[in-house]
Design a protein around this motif. Sequence first.
Motif, PDB file in Angstrom:
ATOM      1  N   TRP A 407       0.846  -1.192   0.000  1.00 47.81           N
ATOM      2  CA  TRP A 407       0.000   0.000   0.000  1.00 47.81           C
ATOM      3  C   TRP A 407       0.894   1.260   0.000  1.00 47.81           C
ATOM      4  O   TRP A 407       1.849   1.359   0.755  1.00 47.81           O
ATOM      5  CB  TRP A 407      -0.901  -0.015   1.229  1.00 47.81           C
ATOM      6  N   GLY A 408       0.516   2.180  -0.892  1.00 52.57           N
ATOM      7  CA  GLY A 408       1.285   3.424  -1.014  1.00 52.57           C
ATOM      8  C   GLY A 408       2.285   3.407  -2.145  1.00 52.57           C
ATOM      9  O   GLY A 408       3.073   4.347  -2.286  1.00 52.57           O
ATOM     10  N   TRP A 411       0.146   6.530  -6.632  1.00 52.51           N
ATOM     11  CA  TRP A 411      -0.483   7.789  -6.210  1.00 52.51           C
ATOM     12  C   TRP A 411      -1.164   8.432  -7.395  1.00 52.51           C
ATOM     13  O   TRP A 411      -0.621   8.463  -8.511  1.00 52.51           O
ATOM     14  CB  TRP A 411       0.583   8.737  -5.648  1.00 52.51           C
ATOM     15  N   TRP A 416      -3.462   7.678  -2.302  1.00 51.07           N
ATOM     16  CA  TRP A 416      -2.523   6.568  -2.404  1.00 51.07           C
ATOM     17  C   TRP A 416      -3.285   5.274  -2.732  1.00 51.07           C
ATOM     18  O   TRP A 416      -4.472   5.159  -2.465  1.00 51.07           O
ATOM     19  CB  TRP A 416      -1.761   6.381  -1.095  1.00 51.07           C
TER      20      TRP A 416
END
Length: 540
Positions: A407-408, A411, A416
């Motif tokens: 996760w992240g 973007w 995100w």
Amino acid sequence: MATASVAFKSREDHRKQLELEEARKAGLAPAEVDEDGKEINPHIPQYMSSAPWYLNAERPSLKHQRKWKSDPNYTKSWYDRGAKIHQADKYRKGACENCGAMTHTSKSCMERPRKVGAKWTSKHIAPDEKIESFELDYDGKRDRWNGYDPATYARVIEKYEKQNEARRKFLKEQQLKKLEEKNNNQDGEGEGEAEMSDEEDDEDALKVDEAKVDESKQMDFAKVEKRVRTTGGGSTGTVRNLRIREDTAKYLLNLDVNSAYYDPKTRSMREDPIPDMDPNEKFYLGDNQNRVSGQALEFKQLNIHAWEAFEKGQDIHMQAAPSQAELLYKNYKVIKEKLKSRIKDTIMDKYGNAATEEEIPKELLLGQSERQVEYDRAGRIINGQETALPRSKYEEDVYINNHTSVWGSWWRDHQWGYKCCKQMIRNSYCTGAAGIEAAEAAVDLMKANIARKEAVEEKPAAVEEKRLATWGTDVPDDLVLDEKLLAEALKKEDEKRREDKDERKRKYNVRWNDEVTPEEMEAYRMKKIHHDDPMKDFLY
């Protein structure tokens, strides 16, 4: 003269009759059957089995020995003492003036005479007694124990138990007083040793007394084996366990009516008559105890093995071939023991045997080593092991829900998400390339819908609403119906239908108008009922 048949029998018939009776007694010939189809015991004497001549019995019967004169009115019941049938709230006319019960008068009232009777106070009305009237038979009139309640004997037993308990308590106190007197008369160490020896002597004496009591209890039911000779040939029969006359009978161990059942015919008591007694003091546990001990248990297991083997298809029968069944059972036990030992050996070869004499290294047994490691109060290692410095407080290379990125890693539009499927919802399941294509198609569709909505929201040109007729097939395109005329036509159509239903409102002078306006035609079509259509049968 009591004879079953008066027909004359010759010497040969009489001899055959005697031979047949002897064969029936020996079990070589079937027993004689009476008129009900029941077998007659061949050992019954002839003067009892033969019916009197005046009964005209054509075949052997024992009906004349049964009780054939019985009065159904006789009863063996007794009065229900103290039973009440009804409790009144107030005084009733005709009741006892003293207590208020309806079952007797004031002259025969058994209550204490009241200062003011229940007739005037209407309080404390006594309940009505249960009055019974029945006729007793010959035995019932002369039965001295008729109506006796055996439960009342429990009071006598309780009384004697209390007396025995008080006697034991008194004897115990007397013994304690004697011991205290002995202790007070002796002083010093020698006296102490003498006291110990006296106590030991008393304990030995008590043990001897207890042993004597146990032996006496065991002798109560000493088994006496005696072989009973049967008739004919001097052959011995089965061994019977007889008791001597001085023994206490089984049925006298517990006189409670609800205790173990005793069968006087076979002298058997299957259950334990005193189940609450200390097992160490018991010397009789019931006849069923013999069924679960000794060779009876082995015979039961043999039967179970024969049944299970027969159900699995083996030709084995305990009653038809007992020797074969016993031999197969012995072979089964040997094979079972070999199989258990073989399984045990395989498990020990695979996992080892912790019960052997081989010593296991302490490092493996207790998890110990000579390496010294120091810890602090929080459990962190201080000395003895190189501490690895963590690079991050988060776990690395751990992917959840089938994702290939964390996760992240992606973007877009200040949000995100996951790079593998371009989703912006955390802890969602990865959809891969198909999810990316579906998301792009959804975005394109949303843009098209927004553009279409903006085009529709523009104000359209004003168009005059027109109501066209729906009846007929050849309707001109420019035909428009007037709303007011259509409403009037609908009212006229309703009035016309009401007049057709009610003949009293039908007019005599009817004027027909052949000119029909479009509004009237539309009203007729709207009010028309489906079953009025002549072409309705061709619709289906």
